[in-house]
Write an enzyme that holds these catalytic residues in place. Structure first.
Site, PDB file in Angstrom:
ATOM      1  N   TYR A 125      -5.820 -91.967 -86.582  1.00  0.00           N
ATOM      2  CA  TYR A 125      -5.098 -92.578 -85.451  1.00  0.00           C
ATOM      3  C   TYR A 125      -4.032 -93.560 -85.958  1.00  0.00           C
ATOM      4  O   TYR A 125      -2.888 -93.555 -85.493  1.00  0.00           O
ATOM      5  CB  TYR A 125      -6.124 -93.286 -84.570  1.00  0.00           C
ATOM      6  CG  TYR A 125      -5.612 -93.879 -83.279  1.00  0.00           C
ATOM      7  CD1 TYR A 125      -5.541 -93.120 -82.117  1.00  0.00           C
ATOM      8  CD2 TYR A 125      -5.241 -95.224 -83.215  1.00  0.00           C
ATOM      9  CE1 TYR A 125      -5.106 -93.685 -80.927  1.00  0.00           C
ATOM     10  CE2 TYR A 125      -4.802 -95.792 -82.029  1.00  0.00           C
ATOM     11  CZ  TYR A 125      -4.741 -95.013 -80.890  1.00  0.00           C
ATOM     12  OH  TYR A 125      -4.313 -95.578 -79.709  1.00  0.00           O
ATOM     13  N   ARG A 133      -3.988 -90.956 -66.221  1.00  0.00           N
ATOM     14  CA  ARG A 133      -5.184 -91.765 -66.506  1.00  0.00           C
ATOM     15  C   ARG A 133      -4.814 -92.935 -67.422  1.00  0.00           C
ATOM     16  O   ARG A 133      -3.793 -92.911 -68.107  1.00  0.00           O
ATOM     17  CB  ARG A 133      -6.240 -90.912 -67.207  1.00  0.00           C
ATOM     18  CG  ARG A 133      -6.786 -89.810 -66.306  1.00  0.00           C
ATOM     19  CD  ARG A 133      -8.095 -89.257 -66.826  1.00  0.00           C
ATOM     20  NE  ARG A 133      -7.964 -88.729 -68.174  1.00  0.00           N
ATOM     21  CZ  ARG A 133      -8.939 -88.739 -69.073  1.00  0.00           C
ATOM     22  NH1 ARG A 133     -10.102 -89.268 -68.790  1.00  0.00           N
ATOM     23  NH2 ARG A 133      -8.751 -88.241 -70.280  1.00  0.00           N
ATOM     24  N   GLY A 134      -5.651 -93.947 -67.441  1.00  0.00           N
ATOM     25  CA  GLY A 134      -5.516 -95.045 -68.395  1.00  0.00           C
ATOM     26  C   GLY A 134      -4.184 -95.767 -68.290  1.00  0.00           C
ATOM     27  O   GLY A 134      -3.639 -95.970 -67.197  1.00  0.00           O
ATOM     28  N   TYR A 164      -5.873-104.022 -77.572  1.00  0.00           N
ATOM     29  CA  TYR A 164      -7.026-103.394 -76.908  1.00  0.00           C
ATOM     30  C   TYR A 164      -6.919-103.625 -75.398  1.00  0.00           C
ATOM     31  O   TYR A 164      -6.930-104.753 -74.921  1.00  0.00           O
ATOM     32  CB  TYR A 164      -8.335-103.936 -77.491  1.00  0.00           C
ATOM     33  CG  TYR A 164      -8.652-103.280 -78.826  1.00  0.00           C
ATOM     34  CD1 TYR A 164      -9.621-102.290 -78.915  1.00  0.00           C
ATOM     35  CD2 TYR A 164      -7.930-103.606 -79.973  1.00  0.00           C
ATOM     36  CE1 TYR A 164      -9.885-101.654 -80.121  1.00  0.00           C
ATOM     37  CE2 TYR A 164      -8.191-102.986 -81.185  1.00  0.00           C
ATOM     38  CZ  TYR A 164      -9.166-102.010 -81.255  1.00  0.00           C
ATOM     39  OH  TYR A 164      -9.423-101.378 -82.451  1.00  0.00           O
ATOM     40  N   GLY A 222      -2.328 -89.693 -75.849  1.00  0.00           N
ATOM     41  CA  GLY A 222      -2.943 -89.958 -77.154  1.00  0.00           C
ATOM     42  C   GLY A 222      -4.442 -89.796 -77.097  1.00  0.00           C
ATOM     43  O   GLY A 222      -5.055 -89.937 -76.037  1.00  0.00           O
ATOM     44  N   ASN A 248       3.211 -91.113 -74.079  1.00  0.00           N
ATOM     45  CA  ASN A 248       2.021 -91.958 -73.982  1.00  0.00           C
ATOM     46  C   ASN A 248       0.738 -91.210 -74.347  1.00  0.00           C
ATOM     47  O   ASN A 248      -0.237 -91.833 -74.755  1.00  0.00           O
ATOM     48  CB  ASN A 248       1.933 -92.494 -72.540  1.00  0.00           C
ATOM     49  CG  ASN A 248       0.561 -93.040 -72.211  1.00  0.00           C
ATOM     50  OD1 ASN A 248       0.216 -94.139 -72.620  1.00  0.00           O
ATOM     51  ND2 ASN A 248      -0.251 -92.264 -71.493  1.00  0.00           N
TER      52      ASN A 248
HETATM   53  N1  CAA Z   1     -15.314-103.454 -89.727  1.00  0.00           N
HETATM   54  C1  CAA Z   1     -16.157-103.498 -90.765  1.00  0.00           C
HETATM   55  N2  CAA Z   1     -17.246-102.726 -90.874  1.00  0.00           N
HETATM   56  C2  CAA Z   1     -17.491-101.884 -89.872  1.00  0.00           C
HETATM   57  C3  CAA Z   1     -16.671-101.798 -88.756  1.00  0.00           C
HETATM   58  C4  CAA Z   1     -15.551-102.633 -88.704  1.00  0.00           C
HETATM   59  N3  CAA Z   1     -14.696-102.603 -87.679  1.00  0.00           N
HETATM   60  N4  CAA Z   1     -17.169-100.851 -87.944  1.00  0.00           N
HETATM   61  C5  CAA Z   1     -18.279-100.372 -88.522  1.00  0.00           C
HETATM   62  N5  CAA Z   1     -18.470-101.000 -89.671  1.00  0.00           N
HETATM   63  C6  CAA Z   1     -19.561-100.798 -90.626  1.00  0.00           C
HETATM   64  C7  CAA Z   1     -20.904-100.741 -89.958  1.00  0.00           C
HETATM   65  O1  CAA Z   1     -21.381-102.041 -89.738  1.00  0.00           O
HETATM   66  C8  CAA Z   1     -21.698 -99.960 -90.970  1.00  0.00           C
HETATM   67  O2  CAA Z   1     -22.100-100.797 -92.025  1.00  0.00           O
HETATM   68  P1  CAA Z   1     -23.468-100.535 -92.803  1.00  0.00           P
HETATM   69  O3  CAA Z   1     -23.350 -99.179 -93.396  1.00  0.00           O
HETATM   70  O4  CAA Z   1     -23.518-101.642 -93.796  1.00  0.00           O
HETATM   71  O5  CAA Z   1     -24.532-100.619 -91.733  1.00  0.00           O
HETATM   72  C9  CAA Z   1     -20.692 -99.000 -91.571  1.00  0.00           C
HETATM   73  O6  CAA Z   1     -19.415 -99.522 -91.229  1.00  0.00           O
HETATM   74  C10 CAA Z   1     -20.761 -97.581 -91.036  1.00  0.00           C
HETATM   75  O7  CAA Z   1     -21.063 -97.655 -89.701  1.00  0.00           O
HETATM   76  P2  CAA Z   1     -21.734 -96.418 -88.992  1.00  0.00           P
HETATM   77  O8  CAA Z   1     -22.626 -95.650 -89.887  1.00  0.00           O
HETATM   78  O9  CAA Z   1     -22.238 -96.937 -87.700  1.00  0.00           O
HETATM   79  O10 CAA Z   1     -20.500 -95.504 -88.797  1.00  0.00           O
HETATM   80  P3  CAA Z   1     -20.304 -94.433 -87.706  1.00  0.00           P
HETATM   81  O11 CAA Z   1     -20.240 -93.116 -88.343  1.00  0.00           O
HETATM   82  O12 CAA Z   1     -21.230 -94.612 -86.572  1.00  0.00           O
HETATM   83  O13 CAA Z   1     -18.819 -94.786 -87.204  1.00  0.00           O
HETATM   84  C11 CAA Z   1     -17.122 -96.049 -86.105  1.00  0.00           C
HETATM   85  C12 CAA Z   1     -18.433 -96.065 -86.925  1.00  0.00           C
HETATM   86  C13 CAA Z   1     -16.895 -94.729 -85.378  1.00  0.00           C
HETATM   87  C14 CAA Z   1     -15.909 -96.292 -86.981  1.00  0.00           C
HETATM   88  C15 CAA Z   1     -17.338 -97.169 -85.103  1.00  0.00           C
HETATM   89  O14 CAA Z   1     -17.514 -98.358 -85.818  1.00  0.00           O
HETATM   90  C16 CAA Z   1     -16.177 -97.349 -84.166  1.00  0.00           C
HETATM   91  O15 CAA Z   1     -16.030 -96.611 -83.196  1.00  0.00           O
HETATM   92  N6  CAA Z   1     -15.361 -98.347 -84.427  1.00  0.00           N
HETATM   93  C17 CAA Z   1     -14.269 -98.681 -83.530  1.00  0.00           C
HETATM   94  C18 CAA Z   1     -12.987 -98.120 -84.035  1.00  0.00           C
HETATM   95  C19 CAA Z   1     -11.923 -98.610 -83.089  1.00  0.00           C
HETATM   96  O16 CAA Z   1     -11.601 -99.786 -83.015  1.00  0.00           O
HETATM   97  N7  CAA Z   1     -11.345 -97.678 -82.342  1.00  0.00           N
HETATM   98  C20 CAA Z   1     -10.363 -98.060 -81.392  1.00  0.00           C
HETATM   99  C21 CAA Z   1     -10.484 -97.175 -80.200  1.00  0.00           C
HETATM  100  S1  CAA Z   1      -9.428 -97.708 -78.900  1.00  0.00           S
HETATM  101  C22 CAA Z   1      -7.909 -97.324 -79.411  1.00  0.00           C
HETATM  102  O17 CAA Z   1      -7.703 -96.681 -80.407  1.00  0.00           O
HETATM  103  C23 CAA Z   1      -6.773 -97.800 -78.568  1.00  0.00           C
HETATM  104  C24 CAA Z   1      -5.879 -98.655 -79.355  1.00  0.00           C
HETATM  105  O18 CAA Z   1      -4.775 -98.235 -79.648  1.00  0.00           O
HETATM  106  C25 CAA Z   1      -6.256-100.036 -79.701  1.00  0.00           C
END
Ligand code: CAA
Length: 240
Positions: A147, A12-13, A179, A84, A82
């Site tokens: 991560y 996958r992916g 990404y 993860g 790979n």
């Molecule tokens: N930068 C700054 N602030 C952020 C932020 C960011 N990237 N993401 C969220 N926040 C802030 C929100 O705006 C919120 O602020 P307030 O409290 O002032 O409203 C605060 O953080 C908390 O947010 P939530 O209460 O909504 O937090 P949550 O418990 O719902 O979780 C999270 C938030 C799970 C981290 C969500 O923001 C998220 O999924 N972020 C993405 C993380 C990411 O990039 N993952 C990559 C996945 S893909 C991958 O990993 C492959 C790869 O190798 C690239």
């Protein structure tokens, strides 16, 4: 004789693109998967690539699975670590379980995958170890203490393996994808994802095949002098 390649999380992916690209390059490919039997069967049906099920986070499971692949297909010349997972949460909400699951799969999983294959590579005097790390191991990411720690740790693994394998014809390198348009990235909340895409100077997500082509190069004889390196493929989102 065709070289044999093992791709963990290879059905996958990004992993599926890697498996298919290596097959197209003439490798005999084995792809592992963790749980989704139906998806794996469909992948084999579509591609003709054999799939094997085991948990990369479990050493004995990995060792037994690799022994079966080697019995079926011969010694593994190219291993692509790979597999993860993500368990994203802000640090103040992250549970010990979320920490441990990601460590087991993304970091210990690399040890468990490469360690049983390594002696055969040393004996045969050839090997390619390719670890799929991440941009977030290079720069950190909100919500990914677990991560990012594993992906930075993966870079330490390949740098050290490069030093140990060089005299035996083995190279170890990492790719740090940015990404990429996969289910993992699509699982990020849309608002956050749009914000992230806005930070990519190329103006789009990457394609899995763009990572697969980096793997094919690192697997080839042409890359013999590249050892212990990190290739960033992130559309200039983070420049090191
Ligand atoms: N930068 C700054 N602030 C952020 C932020 C960011 N990237 N993401 C969220 N926040 C802030 C929100 O705006 C919120 O602020 P307030 O409290 O002032 O409203 C605060 O953080 C908390 O947010 P939530 O209460 O909504 O937090 P949550 O418990 O719902 O979780 C999270 C938030 C799970 C981290 C969500 O923001 C998220 O999924 N972020 C993405 C993380 C990411 O990039 N993952 C990559 C996945 S893909 C991958 O990993 C492959 C790869 O190798 C690239």
């Amino acid at each position: 004789m065709a070289r044999t390649a093992l791709v963990t999380g290879g059905s996958r992916g990004i992993g599926a693109a890697i498996s298919k690209t290596l097959k197209a390059e003439g490798y005999t490919v084995a792809a592992t998967y963790a749980g989704n039997d139906e998806a794996a069967a469909a992948f084999t049906e579509e591609t003709g690539i054999k799939t094997y099920k085991w948990n990369v986070g479990d050493y004995e499971d990995s060792k037994a699975g690799i022994a079966k692949v080697e019995a079926d297909l011969g010694g593994i010349d190219v291993v692509v670590a790979n597999a993860g997972i993500t368990r994203d949460a802000p640090f103040h909400k992250m549970t010990p379980e979320q920490w441990q699951q990601v460590i087991d799969t993304n970091l210990t999983g690399v040890f468990n995958t490469v360690h049983p294959i390594w002696p055969g590579m040393r004996e045969r005097g050839f090997g390619r170890v390719i670890v799929i790390s991440s941009i977030n191991g290079q720069k950190g990411q909100f919500g990914q203490v677990n991560y990012a720690a594993t992906k930075a740790g993966d870079l330490g693994i390949v740098k050290s393996l490069a030093l140990e394998g060089a005299a035996k014809g083995i190279t170890a390198n990492a790719i740090c994808p940015g990404y990429i348009a996969t289910e993992m990235v699509m699982a990020v909340p849309e608002k956050v994802r749009d914000m992230i895409i806005g930070q990519i100077p190329t103006g789009r997500l990457g394609e899995p095949e763009e990572i697969a082509r980096c793997v094919a190069f690192l697997a080839s004889d042409d890359s013999a002098f590249i050892n212990g390196s990190t290739i960033s493929a992130n559309g200039a989102q983070f420049v090191v």
